[in-house]
Design a protein around this motif. Structure first.
Motif: not given
Length: 490
Positions: A347, A354, A387, A390-391
């Protein structure tokens, strides 16, 4: 270091401490990567025996109907566990990687003390309610409502706060009169195995009422979900696994309680003390290496104060060092495993891809050459569509996001598949209340208020779960309702 708590490599099945039919498996210390000992490797046959024992104990004993006896047994268990507190503390630090300071609270001592709450509730709860007389279809009738135990409970628990979650299921399930088969996480088997030893040797809990099966075989959890002898499955873990649990349990239409993931928002209003609020958010997400489903991992701050908020959060986060969980001052220990560290690092890589930046952290601490450590990390420069916003990451990672006023903050907070927890900081009570009523989440802290307590229900909206744990609401998850109608009374 090799810990050797007596009978730690035993299953508890039908009141007996027995070896696992599959032999044993190794337990790793996540802070050192060393093998600290062995745990019993349960098999499908062992799980079958445990379910049979739980079914028999529920169907053939007075456990479910003797409220006073259950209360006495729970108090015995609490007292016996407290007499083993230092052994439990050593195990918890070694196999969970939990900072020592947390074992005085939610990692150990708190959940054990909470057993008294469940004992008291078993005695004080209104097991029967008089609904009075009525004349349905013209027939004089007296109605009463009975509350009864569901039956056999299959409890499947994770590794991050094993004592808290194990006892948040065992306590109310037993107080309500159920029998239990506990399948703990394979990363933290000793925390459950020692409890099994104490139950077998130091309490009056009848054989078969509590069964504990440790194993690395995840199919044993699925076995609990599909077996028709199990009446309810109580699961805490990831949302993805929760979906599988729900699907498996649907085959026999058993009750399901799910406490799942979160991506909670820490909302800072423009009238708040920015430095204090952002420092609190940064510190809290670093505790236990961010391995808590209810931690607020999105920090929402006023756009016009974004730079100030980033600086405050970064300063607080940089002051927290990932380190040895045995040291008194450590709040950020290791992640539970190499697999989990790989996930978190994946991540972190994604955040850069990102377009985000690491304001602080972003890698492994140079001071730790062994152990599954990741630095507390603050990510800036992204919006809520990323992401990493969101995750669920399940590591010491905080994403800071700008908002354009109270309504926008509510919108961003709700723009998530989860709804487990949250926080809001501000000074205007009316504005705070608007946020409280607007955010779709199961728990919400205001200006540092703490929602965690044995008598306070915990759970989430949306994909954060079904039902509530803790409190009277959590207790009632383990009950059925029976309406009894007879001739009208005078």
């Amino acid at each position: 270091m090799t810990l050797r708590p007596a009978d730690s490599s035993a299953l508890l099945v039908d009141g007996k401490l027995i070896p696992g039919s599959g032999g044993t498996f190794e337990i790793l210390n996540p802070a050192t990567e060393e093998v600290v000992g062995l745990a019993a490797e349960g098999t499908a046959a062992d799980m079958d025996a445990a379910i049979a024992a739980a079914r028999r104990a529920f169907d053939t004993t007075t456990w479910s109907r003797d409220h006073a006896f259950r209360a006495r047994c729970l108090r015995q268990l609490c007292d016996a566990l407290q007499s083993h507190i230092e052994e439990l503390r050593e195990i918890t630090i070694a196999e969970v990687g939990a900072p020592a300071m947390l074992t005085a609270g939610p990692q150990l001592e708190g959940p054990i003390a909470d057993l008294h709450f469940w004992a008291d509730l078993a005695e004080s709860y209104s097991w029967e309610q008089d609904l009075g007389n009525a004349t349905p279809m013209g027939i004089p009738t007296h109605r009463r409502l009975l509350k009864e135990a569901v039956g056999v409970v299959g409890a499947i628990t994770p590794w991050n706060f094993p004592h808290q979650i194990n006892f948040a299921k065992l306590g109310p399930a037993l107080a309500a009169g159920n029998t239990v088969v506990l399948k703990p996480a394979p990363d933290t088997p000793w925390c459950a195995a020692l409890v099994g030893k104490v139950i077998a040797e130091e309490t009056e809990i009848p054989a078969g009422v509590v069964n504990i099966v440790t194993s690395t075989d995840h199919s044993l959890g699925a076995q609990l979900c599909t077996d028709p002898r199990v009446d309810l499955v109580s699961f805490t873990g990831s949302t993805a696994t929760g979906r599988a649990v729900m699907a498996s349990a649907s085959e026999s239409l058993k009750k399901v309680f799910l406490e799942l993931g979160g991506k909670s928002a820490f909302i800072v209003l423009d009238d708040a003390d920015i430095k204090a609020a952002c420092s609190m958010a940064a510190f809290s997400v670093s505790v236990h290496a961010g391995q808590g489903c209810a931690l607020c991992t999105r920090l929402l701050v006023p756009r016009e104060k974004y730079d100030e908020a980033v600086a405050a959060a970064a300063k607080a986060m940089a002051s927290v060092r990932a380190g040895d969980p045995t040291k008194p001052g450590t709040v950020c220990g290791p992640l539970i495993s190499a697999k989990q560290r790989d996930r978190v690092e994946g991540y972190l890589k994604l955040a850069i891809e990102e377009g985000g930046t690491f304001v602080t952290g972003g890698g492994r601490p140079e001071s730790q050459d062994r152990g599954y450590f990741v630095e507390p990390t603050l990510i800036a420069g992204l919006d809520n569509s990323a992401r990493v916003a969101q995750e669920e990451i399940f590591g010491p990672v905080l994403v800071i996001l700008p908002h354009d006023g109270d309504d926008d903050a509510i919108r961003i907070a709700n723009d998530s598949p989860y709804g487990l927890s949250g926080a809001v900081w501000g000074t205007d009570p009316e504005r705070i209340e608007r946020v409280v009523t607007g955010v779709r989440t199961g728990t919400l802290g205001v200006n540092g208020g703490l929602w965690y307590s044995a008598d306070a229900p915990f759970g989430g909206y949306k994909q954060s779960g079904i039902g509530r744990e803790m409190g009277v609401l959590g207790f009632e998850e383990y009950l059925e309702s029976k309406l009894v109608a007879g001739p009208a009374t005078t």
